[in-house]
Design a protein around this motif. Structure first.
Motif, mmCIF file in Angstrom:
data_model
loop_
_atom_site.group_PDB
_atom_site.id
_atom_site.type_symbol
_atom_site.label_atom_id
_atom_site.label_comp_id
_atom_site.label_asym_id
_atom_site.label_seq_id
_atom_site.Cartn_x
_atom_site.Cartn_y
_atom_site.Cartn_z
ATOM 1 N N ALA A 130 3.363 3.194 2.822
ATOM 2 C CA ALA A 130 4.813 3.357 2.688
ATOM 3 C C ALA A 130 5.193 4.831 2.695
ATOM 4 O O ALA A 130 6.225 5.220 3.268
ATOM 5 N N ALA A 131 4.344 5.661 2.105
ATOM 6 C CA ALA A 131 4.648 7.093 2.011
ATOM 7 C C ALA A 131 4.605 7.785 3.371
ATOM 8 O O ALA A 131 5.098 8.904 3.509
ATOM 9 N N LYS A 132 4.036 7.117 4.358
ATOM 10 C CA LYS A 132 3.970 7.720 5.692
ATOM 11 C C LYS A 132 5.268 7.548 6.463
ATOM 12 O O LYS A 132 5.389 8.012 7.605
ATOM 13 N N ASP A 170 0.864 -1.185 0.000
ATOM 14 C CA ASP A 170 0.000 0.000 0.000
ATOM 15 C C ASP A 170 0.898 1.232 0.000
ATOM 16 O O ASP A 170 1.413 1.637 1.047
ATOM 17 N N PRO A 171 1.096 1.803 -1.186
ATOM 18 C CA PRO A 171 2.016 2.952 -1.277
ATOM 19 C C PRO A 171 1.633 4.099 -0.344
ATOM 20 O O PRO A 171 2.507 4.844 0.100
ATOM 21 N N ASP A 176 -7.128 -6.556 7.794
ATOM 22 C CA ASP A 176 -7.116 -7.399 6.597
ATOM 23 C C ASP A 176 -6.685 -6.629 5.353
ATOM 24 O O ASP A 176 -6.400 -7.232 4.324
ATOM 25 N N VAL A 177 -6.652 -5.310 5.445
ATOM 26 C CA VAL A 177 -6.162 -4.514 4.323
ATOM 27 C C VAL A 177 -4.633 -4.525 4.297
ATOM 28 O O VAL A 177 -4.020 -4.545 3.227
ATOM 29 N N HIS A 178 -4.039 -4.530 5.492
ATOM 30 C CA HIS A 178 -2.584 -4.403 5.631
ATOM 31 C C HIS A 178 -2.077 -5.553 6.501
ATOM 32 O O HIS A 178 -2.126 -5.468 7.731
ATOM 33 N N PRO A 179 -1.616 -6.612 5.881
ATOM 34 C CA PRO A 179 -1.325 -7.829 6.655
ATOM 35 C C PRO A 179 -0.200 -7.701 7.676
ATOM 36 O O PRO A 179 -0.075 -8.553 8.546
#
Ligand SMILES: [Cu+2]
Length: 237
Positions: A53-55, A49-50, A166-169
Protein backbone atom coordinates in the motif's frame (compact mmCIF):
# COMPACT_ATOMS: atom_id res chain seq x y z
CA UNK A 1 4.87 5.57 -5.61
CA UNK A 2 4.81 3.47 -8.67
CA UNK A 3 3.63 4.89 -11.90
CA UNK A 4 3.18 2.79 -14.99
CA UNK A 5 1.82 3.26 -18.40
CA UNK A 6 0.86 0.52 -20.75
CA UNK A 7 3.35 0.38 -23.57
CA UNK A 8 2.09 0.73 -27.12
CA UNK A 9 1.18 -2.56 -28.71
CA UNK A 10 4.33 -4.12 -30.03
CA UNK A 11 4.52 -7.27 -32.05
CA UNK A 12 6.99 -9.81 -30.80
CA UNK A 13 8.00 -10.13 -34.41
CA UNK A 14 10.30 -7.18 -34.07
CA UNK A 15 12.30 -9.29 -31.68
CA UNK A 16 12.01 -12.46 -33.72
CA UNK A 17 13.21 -10.74 -36.86
CA UNK A 18 16.45 -9.84 -35.17
CA UNK A 19 17.28 -13.53 -35.01
CA UNK A 20 15.69 -14.88 -38.15
CA UNK A 21 15.46 -14.37 -41.88
CA UNK A 22 13.39 -11.57 -43.30
CA UNK A 23 9.71 -12.34 -43.82
CA UNK A 24 7.03 -10.76 -45.91
CA UNK A 25 5.88 -7.54 -44.39
CA UNK A 26 2.13 -7.77 -44.34
CA UNK A 27 0.51 -6.44 -41.24
CA UNK A 28 -2.73 -6.89 -39.37
CA UNK A 29 -3.71 -3.91 -37.29
CA UNK A 30 -6.82 -2.91 -35.46
CA UNK A 31 -8.43 -1.44 -32.40
CA UNK A 32 -10.21 -3.13 -29.53
CA UNK A 33 -13.15 -1.29 -28.03
CA UNK A 34 -15.43 -1.91 -25.10
CA UNK A 35 -19.11 -1.38 -25.93
CA UNK A 36 -20.87 -2.44 -22.75
CA UNK A 37 -21.91 -0.47 -19.70
CA UNK A 38 -18.75 0.62 -17.97
CA UNK A 39 -18.67 -1.04 -14.56
CA UNK A 40 -17.59 0.83 -11.48
CA UNK A 41 -14.72 -1.43 -10.51
CA UNK A 42 -13.20 -1.27 -7.07
CA UNK A 43 -9.63 -0.12 -6.81
CA UNK A 44 -7.17 -2.82 -5.79
CA UNK A 45 -7.05 -3.01 -1.99
CA UNK A 46 -3.47 -3.54 -0.87
CA UNK A 47 -4.03 -2.84 2.81
CA UNK A 48 -3.27 -6.46 3.68
CA UNK A 49 0.37 -5.68 3.03
CA UNK A 50 1.18 -2.16 4.20
CA UNK A 51 4.49 -2.31 2.33
CA UNK A 52 2.53 -2.67 -0.90
CA UNK A 53 0.00 0.00 0.00
CA UNK A 54 2.87 2.36 0.80
CA UNK A 55 4.09 2.07 -2.78
CA UNK A 56 1.03 3.92 -4.02
CA UNK A 57 -0.18 7.41 -3.27
CA UNK A 58 -3.45 7.13 -5.19
CA UNK A 59 -5.99 4.36 -5.72
CA UNK A 60 -4.72 1.53 -7.92
CA UNK A 61 -7.03 0.83 -10.82
CA UNK A 62 -8.57 -2.59 -10.98
CA UNK A 63 -6.84 -4.49 -13.77
CA UNK A 64 -9.69 -6.69 -14.94
CA UNK A 65 -10.88 -4.03 -17.38
CA UNK A 66 -8.53 -1.28 -18.52
CA UNK A 67 -10.18 1.35 -20.68
CA UNK A 68 -8.70 4.34 -22.45
CA UNK A 69 -10.27 7.24 -24.35
CA UNK A 70 -13.34 6.19 -26.32
CA UNK A 71 -13.49 3.02 -24.22
CA UNK A 72 -10.46 1.65 -25.99
CA UNK A 73 -9.54 -1.66 -24.38
CA UNK A 74 -6.02 -2.42 -23.29
CA UNK A 75 -4.68 -5.82 -22.31
CA UNK A 76 -6.41 -7.84 -25.01
CA UNK A 77 -4.20 -10.54 -26.49
CA UNK A 78 -4.66 -10.66 -30.25
CA UNK A 79 -3.10 -13.51 -32.16
CA UNK A 80 -3.19 -15.33 -35.45
CA UNK A 81 -5.08 -18.48 -34.63
CA UNK A 82 -4.64 -20.16 -38.00
CA UNK A 83 -1.51 -22.14 -38.69
CA UNK A 84 1.20 -20.04 -40.32
CA UNK A 85 3.54 -21.72 -42.77
CA UNK A 86 7.17 -21.75 -41.76
CA UNK A 87 9.10 -22.37 -38.61
CA UNK A 88 9.76 -19.63 -36.14
CA UNK A 89 12.62 -19.27 -33.72
CA UNK A 90 12.09 -17.74 -30.32
CA UNK A 91 13.75 -14.36 -29.88
CA UNK A 92 17.09 -14.44 -28.09
CA UNK A 93 15.94 -11.57 -25.91
CA UNK A 94 13.62 -12.41 -23.04
CA UNK A 95 10.09 -11.35 -22.45
CA UNK A 96 9.98 -9.49 -19.16
CA UNK A 97 7.41 -9.28 -16.43
CA UNK A 98 8.07 -7.18 -13.35
CA UNK A 99 6.63 -7.27 -9.89
CA UNK A 100 6.50 -3.58 -9.13
CA UNK A 101 4.13 -1.82 -6.79
CA UNK A 102 2.78 -5.27 -5.95
CA UNK A 103 1.38 -5.60 -9.42
CA UNK A 104 2.60 -7.47 -12.46
CA UNK A 105 3.74 -5.29 -15.32
CA UNK A 106 2.64 -6.01 -17.93
CA UNK A 107 -0.67 -7.55 -16.89
CA UNK A 108 -0.98 -9.51 -20.15
CA UNK A 109 1.89 -10.79 -22.22
CA UNK A 110 2.87 -13.40 -24.73
CA UNK A 111 6.05 -15.37 -25.10
CA UNK A 112 7.19 -17.76 -27.74
CA UNK A 113 7.79 -21.43 -27.06
CA UNK A 114 11.30 -21.69 -25.65
CA UNK A 115 11.70 -17.95 -25.11
CA UNK A 116 13.03 -16.89 -21.75
CA UNK A 117 10.54 -15.15 -19.50
CA UNK A 118 12.47 -12.96 -17.12
CA UNK A 119 10.53 -12.40 -13.91
CA UNK A 120 11.77 -9.33 -12.10
CA UNK A 121 11.13 -8.28 -8.55
CA UNK A 122 11.60 -4.52 -8.38
CA UNK A 123 9.67 -4.25 -5.15
CA UNK A 124 12.27 -5.42 -2.68
CA UNK A 125 9.47 -7.42 -1.06
CA UNK A 126 8.63 -11.08 -0.82
CA UNK A 127 6.52 -12.26 -3.71
CA UNK A 128 5.91 -15.68 -5.08
CA UNK A 129 5.25 -16.44 -8.69
CA UNK A 130 2.56 -19.07 -8.96
CA UNK A 131 2.05 -19.99 -12.60
CA UNK A 132 -0.96 -22.12 -13.46
CA UNK A 133 -0.53 -23.40 -17.00
CA UNK A 134 -2.38 -26.58 -17.97
CA UNK A 135 -0.21 -27.80 -20.83
CA UNK A 136 3.15 -26.66 -19.49
CA UNK A 137 4.29 -27.53 -15.98
CA UNK A 138 2.87 -25.34 -13.23
CA UNK A 139 5.34 -23.85 -10.78
CA UNK A 140 5.34 -21.87 -7.58
CA UNK A 141 8.53 -19.93 -7.11
CA UNK A 142 9.29 -17.83 -4.06
CA UNK A 143 10.98 -14.54 -4.75
CA UNK A 144 12.35 -13.16 -1.50
CA UNK A 145 12.96 -9.46 -1.15
CA UNK A 146 16.58 -9.75 -2.25
CA UNK A 147 15.93 -11.90 -5.31
CA UNK A 148 15.60 -9.37 -8.07
CA UNK A 149 15.03 -11.67 -11.01
CA UNK A 150 14.48 -15.24 -12.13
CA UNK A 151 14.28 -16.80 -15.56
CA UNK A 152 11.87 -19.43 -16.75
CA UNK A 153 10.60 -20.70 -20.08
CA UNK A 154 7.75 -22.75 -21.44
CA UNK A 155 8.32 -25.62 -23.83
CA UNK A 156 4.84 -26.06 -25.26
CA UNK A 157 2.31 -23.89 -26.98
CA UNK A 158 -0.52 -22.92 -24.68
CA UNK A 159 -3.30 -20.35 -24.55
CA UNK A 160 -3.61 -17.73 -21.85
CA UNK A 161 -3.07 -18.86 -18.26
CA UNK A 162 -2.92 -17.16 -14.90
CA UNK A 163 0.11 -16.18 -12.91
CA UNK A 164 -0.71 -15.11 -9.39
CA UNK A 165 1.04 -14.31 -6.14
CA UNK A 166 -0.02 -16.24 -3.07
CA UNK A 167 1.35 -13.51 -0.81
CA UNK A 168 -0.79 -10.81 -2.45
CA UNK A 169 -4.11 -12.17 -3.69
CA UNK A 170 -4.86 -9.13 -5.86
CA UNK A 171 -1.84 -9.76 -8.06
CA UNK A 172 -2.58 -11.39 -11.40
CA UNK A 173 -1.04 -11.62 -14.82
CA UNK A 174 -1.98 -13.64 -17.87
CA UNK A 175 0.56 -15.26 -20.14
CA UNK A 176 0.22 -17.09 -23.45
CA UNK A 177 2.87 -19.27 -25.08
CA UNK A 178 2.88 -19.20 -28.85
CA UNK A 179 4.61 -21.15 -31.59
CA UNK A 180 5.06 -18.09 -33.78
CA UNK A 181 5.56 -14.37 -33.24
CA UNK A 182 2.19 -13.33 -34.63
CA UNK A 183 0.61 -11.94 -31.50
CA UNK A 184 0.29 -8.54 -29.86
CA UNK A 185 -1.36 -7.06 -26.80
CA UNK A 186 -3.63 -4.06 -27.27
CA UNK A 187 -2.20 -0.88 -25.82
CA UNK A 188 -3.80 1.89 -23.79
CA UNK A 189 -5.26 3.22 -27.04
CA UNK A 190 -6.80 -0.19 -27.82
CA UNK A 191 -4.55 -0.60 -30.84
CA UNK A 192 -2.56 -3.65 -31.81
CA UNK A 193 -0.26 -4.45 -34.69
CA UNK A 194 0.90 -7.84 -35.91
CA UNK A 195 3.50 -7.56 -38.61
CA UNK A 196 5.44 -9.78 -40.97
CA UNK A 197 2.69 -12.24 -41.82
CA UNK A 198 3.10 -14.22 -45.01
CA UNK A 199 0.34 -13.53 -47.51
CA UNK A 200 -2.79 -15.48 -46.80
CA UNK A 201 -6.13 -15.59 -45.08
CA UNK A 202 -6.06 -16.01 -41.34
CA UNK A 203 -8.39 -16.37 -38.43
CA UNK A 204 -7.54 -13.78 -35.79
CA UNK A 205 -8.45 -14.29 -32.15
CA UNK A 206 -8.81 -11.63 -29.50
CA UNK A 207 -8.79 -12.75 -25.86
CA UNK A 208 -9.81 -10.84 -22.75
CA UNK A 209 -9.51 -12.19 -19.25
CA UNK A 210 -13.14 -11.55 -18.30
CA UNK A 211 -14.98 -11.08 -21.57
CA UNK A 212 -13.76 -14.14 -23.41
CA UNK A 213 -12.72 -14.61 -27.01
CA UNK A 214 -13.71 -13.03 -30.31
CA UNK A 215 -12.58 -14.19 -33.70
CA UNK A 216 -12.53 -12.74 -37.18
CA UNK A 217 -10.92 -13.39 -40.53
CA UNK A 218 -8.53 -11.24 -42.51
CA UNK A 219 -6.64 -11.58 -45.74
CA UNK A 220 -3.21 -10.05 -45.93
CA UNK A 221 -1.26 -9.38 -49.10
CA UNK A 222 2.06 -7.66 -49.49
CA UNK A 223 1.63 -3.93 -49.41
CA UNK A 224 -1.97 -4.20 -48.31
CA UNK A 225 -2.16 -4.19 -44.55
CA UNK A 226 -5.34 -5.72 -43.24
CA UNK A 227 -7.46 -4.18 -40.54
CA UNK A 228 -9.66 -5.98 -38.08
CA UNK A 229 -11.32 -4.39 -35.11
CA UNK A 230 -12.81 -6.15 -32.13
CA UNK A 231 -15.40 -5.11 -29.60
CA UNK A 232 -16.29 -6.66 -26.28
CA UNK A 233 -19.23 -6.30 -23.96
CA UNK A 234 -20.47 -8.33 -21.02
CA UNK A 235 -23.06 -10.99 -21.85
CA UNK A 236 -26.54 -9.54 -22.04
CA UNK A 237 -25.44 -5.95 -22.32
CU1 LIG B 1 3.28 -10.60 -4.33
Amino acid sequence: MSQHRIAPAVSALALALAAGPALAASAVTGTVTYTGKVPNLKALAMDADPACAAKHTSPVANEMLTLGPGNAMANVMVRVKSAVAGSFTAPASPAVIDQDGCQYHPHVLGVMVGQTLKVKNSDGLLHNVHALPKVNTPFNMAMPANRTEADTKFGKEEGMFLIKCDVHPWMSAFVGVFANPFFAVSGADGKFSITGLPDGTYEIEAWHEKLGVKTGTVTVAAGKPATIDFSFAPPGS
